[in-house]
Design a protein around this motif. Structure first.
Motif, PDB file in Angstrom:
ATOM      1  N   LYS A 181      47.797 -24.335  35.002  1.00  0.00           N
ATOM      2  CA  LYS A 181      49.165 -25.065  34.930  1.00  0.00           C
ATOM      3  C   LYS A 181      49.216 -26.535  34.377  1.00  0.00           C
ATOM      4  N   ILE A 182      50.051 -27.023  33.824  1.00  0.00           N
ATOM      5  CA  ILE A 182      50.132 -28.541  33.391  1.00  0.00           C
ATOM      6  C   ILE A 182      50.326 -29.414  34.141  1.00  0.00           C
ATOM      7  N   PRO A 183      49.290 -30.287  34.445  1.00  0.00           N
ATOM      8  CA  PRO A 183      49.557 -31.395  35.184  1.00  0.00           C
ATOM      9  C   PRO A 183      50.434 -32.669  35.070  1.00  0.00           C
ATOM     10  N   GLN A 184      50.855 -33.338  35.869  1.00  0.00           N
ATOM     11  CA  GLN A 184      51.838 -34.473  35.726  1.00  0.00           C
ATOM     12  C   GLN A 184      51.075 -35.341  34.747  1.00  0.00           C
ATOM     13  N   GLN A 243      51.295 -38.443  30.530  1.00  0.00           N
ATOM     14  CA  GLN A 243      50.785 -39.763  30.127  1.00  0.00           C
ATOM     15  C   GLN A 243      49.737 -39.573  29.084  1.00  0.00           C
ATOM     16  N   LYS A 244      48.806 -38.579  28.983  1.00  0.00           N
ATOM     17  CA  LYS A 244      48.318 -38.279  27.890  1.00  0.00           C
ATOM     18  C   LYS A 244      49.107 -37.910  26.607  1.00  0.00           C
ATOM     19  N   ILE A 303      57.442 -32.959  29.576  1.00  0.00           N
ATOM     20  CA  ILE A 303      56.725 -32.040  30.381  1.00  0.00           C
ATOM     21  C   ILE A 303      57.160 -30.692  31.068  1.00  0.00           C
ATOM     22  N   GLU A 304      58.822 -31.033  31.327  1.00  0.00           N
ATOM     23  CA  GLU A 304      59.246 -29.831  31.956  1.00  0.00           C
ATOM     24  C   GLU A 304      59.468 -28.658  30.776  1.00  0.00           C
ATOM     25  N   HIS A 328      42.441 -34.388  35.216  1.00  0.00           N
ATOM     26  CA  HIS A 328      42.103 -33.912  33.670  1.00  0.00           C
ATOM     27  C   HIS A 328      43.617 -33.506  33.092  1.00  0.00           C
ATOM     28  N   PRO A 329      44.144 -34.379  32.481  1.00  0.00           N
ATOM     29  CA  PRO A 329      45.332 -34.022  31.623  1.00  0.00           C
ATOM     30  C   PRO A 329      45.068 -33.180  30.673  1.00  0.00           C
TER      31      PRO A 329
END
Length: 147
Positions: free
Chosen positions: A12-15, A19-20, A26-27, A56-57
């Motif tokens: 899954k995509i981290p918050q 930032q990266k 992101i949503e 780890h983005p």
């Protein structure tokens, strides 16, 4: 030659992804990721989801972490500080899938799985800013015969 896949590994995509990659919503990315997972579930026997890793983005790019051919996984050494991502994938491949895991065997080798293409007969390794010739040599040593 048609490939048959039994598993898909996703993360899954981290918050921290936002930032990266601040230009990516992101949503929207998360919704697209969930859509992909649903399509995979409809197509594959099993989807293995690795927990979100905020440290780890770039962890959703699981294709960079390993080259897998004929139940052998060569763990990559992608560009930058991504070794934490490699550990999670290594554990999944060993413990959940029982794969034989090989490691990079040449000092200074850089290899990202997304720079490797297996056609079913040949392995093509693209040299890039993230994969060097030593990384390509590790692929050749790990998979001397793809038959």
């Amino acid at each position: 030659m048609a490939f048959k896949y039994n598993y898909a590994i996703v993360q899954k995509i981290p918050q921290s992804f936002s930032q990266k990659y601040p230009k990516i919503d992101i949503e929207t990315a998360r919704a697209e990721h969930e859509n992909l997972v649903e399509i995979l579930r409809q197509s594959f026997m099993d989807v293995l989801e690795i927990d979100v890793e905020e440290r780890h983005p770039t962890s959703p790019f699981v294709d960079d972490t390993a080259v897998i051919i004929n139940n052998i996984a060569l763990m990559c050494n992608p560009y930058g500080n991504r070794q934490g991502e490699i550990s999670a994938i290594r554990q999944t491949l060993k413990r959940q899938l029982g794969m034989k895991v090989a490691e990079i065997s040449i000092d200074g080798a850089q290899l990202e799985g997304s720079d490797v293409l297996f056609t079913g007969k040949e392995i093509i390794v693209g040299i890039s800013t993230h994969t060097n010739e030593a990384g390509a040599t590790c692929v050749a040593k790990t998979f001397p015969s793809t038959r």
